[in-house]
Scaffold this active site. Structure first.
Site, mmCIF file in Angstrom:
data_model
loop_
_atom_site.group_PDB
_atom_site.id
_atom_site.type_symbol
_atom_site.label_atom_id
_atom_site.label_comp_id
_atom_site.label_asym_id
_atom_site.label_seq_id
_atom_site.Cartn_x
_atom_site.Cartn_y
_atom_site.Cartn_z
ATOM 1 N N LYS A 154 45.772 -25.377 -84.185
ATOM 2 C CA LYS A 154 45.631 -26.806 -84.289
ATOM 3 C C LYS A 154 45.369 -27.624 -83.121
ATOM 4 C CE LYS A 154 48.876 -30.118 -86.492
ATOM 5 N NZ LYS A 154 50.109 -30.533 -87.116
ATOM 6 N N GLY B 143 43.662 -33.911 -90.402
ATOM 7 C CA GLY B 143 44.569 -34.661 -90.494
ATOM 8 C C GLY B 143 44.445 -35.830 -89.815
ATOM 9 N N ALA B 144 45.331 -36.707 -89.647
ATOM 10 C CA ALA B 144 45.172 -38.090 -89.061
ATOM 11 C C ALA B 144 45.267 -37.893 -87.308
ATOM 12 C CB ALA B 144 46.300 -38.973 -89.393
ATOM 13 N N ALA C 186 44.895 -34.394 -86.047
ATOM 14 C CA ALA C 186 44.722 -32.994 -85.481
ATOM 15 C C ALA C 186 43.715 -32.449 -86.367
ATOM 16 C CB ALA C 186 45.858 -32.216 -85.414
ATOM 17 N N THR C 187 42.995 -31.295 -86.056
ATOM 18 C CA THR C 187 41.991 -30.666 -86.888
ATOM 19 C C THR C 187 42.465 -29.150 -86.674
ATOM 20 O OG1 THR C 187 40.323 -32.185 -86.402
ATOM 21 C CG2 THR C 187 39.778 -29.641 -87.096
ATOM 22 N N VAL C 188 42.601 -28.294 -87.781
ATOM 23 C CA VAL C 188 42.833 -26.893 -87.623
ATOM 24 C C VAL C 188 41.632 -26.173 -87.907
ATOM 25 C CG1 VAL C 188 44.592 -25.264 -88.790
ATOM 26 C CG2 VAL C 188 45.230 -27.642 -88.592
ATOM 27 N N GLY D 192 41.441 -27.137 -92.038
ATOM 28 C CA GLY D 192 42.101 -28.370 -92.357
ATOM 29 C C GLY D 192 41.877 -29.496 -91.429
ATOM 30 N N ASP E 120 57.688 -35.926 -93.275
ATOM 31 C CA ASP E 120 56.564 -35.779 -93.898
ATOM 32 C C ASP E 120 56.261 -34.772 -94.827
ATOM 33 O OD1 ASP E 120 53.863 -36.951 -94.205
ATOM 34 O OD2 ASP E 120 53.136 -35.830 -92.419
#
Length: 681
Positions: free
Chosen positions: A392, A373-374, A376-378, A371, A493
């Site tokens: 994360k 996001g704006a 972070a990366t998972v 995953g 969110d």
């Protein structure tokens, strides 16, 4: 402009001036500062703690406090106004070379100076039991790591409001600052009542850094009494450090113009000019450094024998601890019954080393990404004692100006003992070098968004019952956050990307990087910088920037419609899901909104009920939205359907102009709504 002014420098000139004549002279520090506990005057500074061995001594409390002798007015009952304030002081923390460091130091505004504090880890701040009658505000510079009180590291700064658990904190290592270096550090603290905002700067120089290390919305008018005491507190707990305060300046302001900055006030409103102040400060630094070095040397010689004993004892303890840990991990591997049983305990998240994180993720290998996001990366990872985990990793180069760090916000929120079956469980964390990492339980079915909209070639088709259970799970999580936590949490969110599914497709809400935390007793909500995802944001929130339970309810309503219809909040052709469903309702064709992927395998009455609940939650008028708890009762058939208007109602929102902003943030032309950070995903 009416002001109060408290000033203290290394030669101990301290005075509080309520419109005194300009030729007033400061009086002796002994007459103006009250010391308690281990605090004492010496070496041109206030030492809050004494030299101590690593073992507590009956002659030493381990806690020291210094307060200005007179209380300071913070509330004006005649005008019903609250004072703004600014503060600047220098401090140093010199740890013992042979003992663990002490707990740290805190700038403190409190209603009562006669209080007890926790035995360790509290910096001498009041215990939780006294906050109802004696509120306090503190900015802590914490040098001990205690996860039980939400500490993120042993080198962090935090803001505390009537509890030693910080509601916002940051690891100051990210700014290149070591609180335990023994060097002189200067802190600037500013509170603006007009916009309910606190900002904290920290640096080794006497020149204030360009950007604060902490910035947060907070209404201190609900915490202050008419008169409060201002000062400092520090403690050693089970360690030993010398906590020293120098160069203290404190001022309160009433009716402060928004365009005046703290720098301007300090340069123009002082009774002692800056050049003299600066020359005295510079002249004393070498003396203080020499004195501190001498103290450390004496402490080292005096505790040499104790150090040898402790070294031997530590070696024995390490060997015993190694075998205990090895035995415990073996017991876990033998007794585990399945992946879910590991998450039934209420243990605090553990701090992990960067080497452990890299080993778990194959050095953050791109093949392990599950995953993005704006901020972070998972990654999917594996740890020996936990099995599969979701790691994360926050992108520190992607921080948003004037917004709280997503790592700090998420970590502080999750460390606040959030325990609910429908919330993603935080297992561990890492803050080392330039890496900020949170480790969560791994949920094999990923996000609801990927399954619902067939991302990554997903072949999973959610049944009607699974969809209903997912919506009810999210409702349960939000009810917990809004009404059942010790402090109310607004997620800000809520969306299908942040709803994760376990092996049985149970929903778990995650990603608290934008969360806002409030006291339940707080009625008002001040404007924040709107953030979130287009299509999920309530119209009044986008316009006013004020987050409430109702704004979360709107986002939840969009999720409900999304689950029922299988459509995105904003389709590729620009169609807005909420408007599309309202249009079908107006035409009397609501059930035509059902997801075609269900192939008619659903109860039409229950489908209509879900769609009506969704529309009720996205009602343009926030006061007419069904609360999440009530929405869940309706979905279960335990409450009657809400009444909807025959057509989507229109509601007018008055333009919002900020009455008071920081001068450096003013644009050439006023803007209709607060600046926002919105994402499309």
């Amino acid at each position: 402009m009416r002001s109060s002014f408290l000033f203290f420098w290394v030669h101990f000139f301290l005075f509080l001036n309520f419109n005194f004549p300009s030729n007033s002279l400061p009086s002796s520090p002994a007459n103006n500062v009250t010391l308690s506990g281990d605090a004492y005057f010496g070496n041109n500074a206030i030492s809050l703690t004494k030299e101590s061995s690593c073992v507590s001594s009956p002659s030493s409390s381990g806690v020291g406090r210094a307060f200005y002798v007179h209380p300071v007015r913070f509330l004006d009952s005649e005008t019903n106004s609250t004072a703004s304030f600014s503060c600047r002081f220098s401090f140093s923390i010199v740890p013992s070379p042979v003992c663990p460091s002490g707990d740290g130091i805190a700038f403190l505004i409190t209603a009562n100076t006669e209080y007890s504090s926790a035995s360790r880890g509290s910096m001498g701040l009041p215990e939780h039991a006294l906050i109802a009658e004696d509120p306090f505000f503190a900015v802590e510079f914490d040098t001990s790591y205690d996860p039980s009180v939400g500490d993120i590291s042993g080198n962090h700064a935090g803001i505390d409001v009537s509890t030693i658990i910080s509601f916002v904190s940051v690891d100051v290592s990210s700014r290149g600052i070591d609180l335990k270096s023994g060097r002189q550090i200067t802190a600037w603290i500013e509170y603006r009542e007009a916009i309910k905002m606190i900002r904290v700067w920290l640096g080794y120089s006497q020149i204030r850094p360009a950007s604060p290390i902490l910035i947060s919305q907070i209404d201190l008018s609900n915490q202050f009494k008419e008169f409060m005491h201002v000062g400092f507190s520090a403690s050693n707990g089970q360690g030993s450090s010398i906590h020293v305060i120098e160069n203290w300046r404190f001022k309160t302001f009433w009716s402060l113009p928004s365009v005046i900055t703290m720098d301007t006030l300090e340069e123009g409103d002082c009774f002692v000019c800056i050049s003299e102040d600066q020359s005295i400060t510079n002249a004393s630094i070498s003396v203080d450094d020499h004195a501190r070095r001498k103290k450390v040397e004496e402490l080292a010689y005096g505790l040499g024998g104790l150090a040898a004993f402790l070294f031997s004892a530590s070696a024995i303890f390490a060997v015993v601890l190694f075998f205990l840990i090895k035995s415990r991990r073996l017991h876990i591997r033998k007794s585990k019954e399945g992946p879910s049983c590991r998450y039934q305990t209420n243990r605090a998240p553990e701090r992990l080393s960067l080497s452990e994180i890299k080993a778990a993720t194959m050095a953050f290998n791109r093949t392990r990404v599950i995953g993005e996001g704006a901020s972070a990366t998972v990654y999917k990872g594996s740890l020996p004692s936990w099995g599969e985990v979701a790691v994360k990793r926050f992108d520190r180069g992607n921080e948003i100006d004037c917004m709280p760090n997503p790592f700090t916000t998420e970590f502080a929120t999750m460390m606040g003992c959030l325990r609910h079956k429908n919330l993603v469980r935080l297992q561990g964390w890492c803050c080392e070098r330039s890496e900020l990492v949170l480790v969560y339980e791994y949920l094999p079915n990923g996000s609801l968004n990927k399954i619902l909209h067939k991302h990554s070639n997903s072949t999973i088709h959610l049944s009607w019952q699974q969809r209903l259970n997912i919506v009810l799970g999210v409702a349960s999580a939000l009810t917990y956050l809004h009404d059942e936590c010790e402090r109310q949490i607004i997620h800000r969110d809520v969306k299908t990307c942040n709803i994760m599914l376990d092996a049985e497709f149970n929903a778990k809400l995650g990603d608290f990087g934008l969360a806002a935390v409030y006291e339940h007793s707080s009625v008002t909500r001040e404007a924040t910088i709107p953030a979130g995802t287009m299509g999920y944001l309530a119209p009044e929130y986008v316009y006013s920037g004020v987050p409430t339970k109702k704004t979360d309810v709107y986002s939840f309503g969009v999720v409900v419609l999304e689950v029922a219809t299988g459509r995105k909040p904003v389709d590729d052709d620009g169609t807005v899901l909420v408007d599309w469903v309202w249009d079908l309702w107006e035409k009397g064709k609501l059930n035509e909104a059902a997801d075609p992927m269900l192939m008619g395998k659903f109860d039409e009455v229950k489908m209509e009920r879900m769609l009506i609940v969704g529309l009720s939650c996205v009602h343009p008028d926030p006061e007419k939205r069904s609360p999440v708890k009530e929405a869940a009762r309706i979905l279960r058939g335990e409450a009657p359907l809400p009444l909807l208007p025959t057509r989507k109602p229109r509601i007018r929102i008055r333009p919002v102009f900020p009455e008071d902003v920081f001068g450096e943030d003013i644009d050439d032309m006023p803007w209709m709504t607060p600046k926002s950070h919105l994402s499309k995903d």
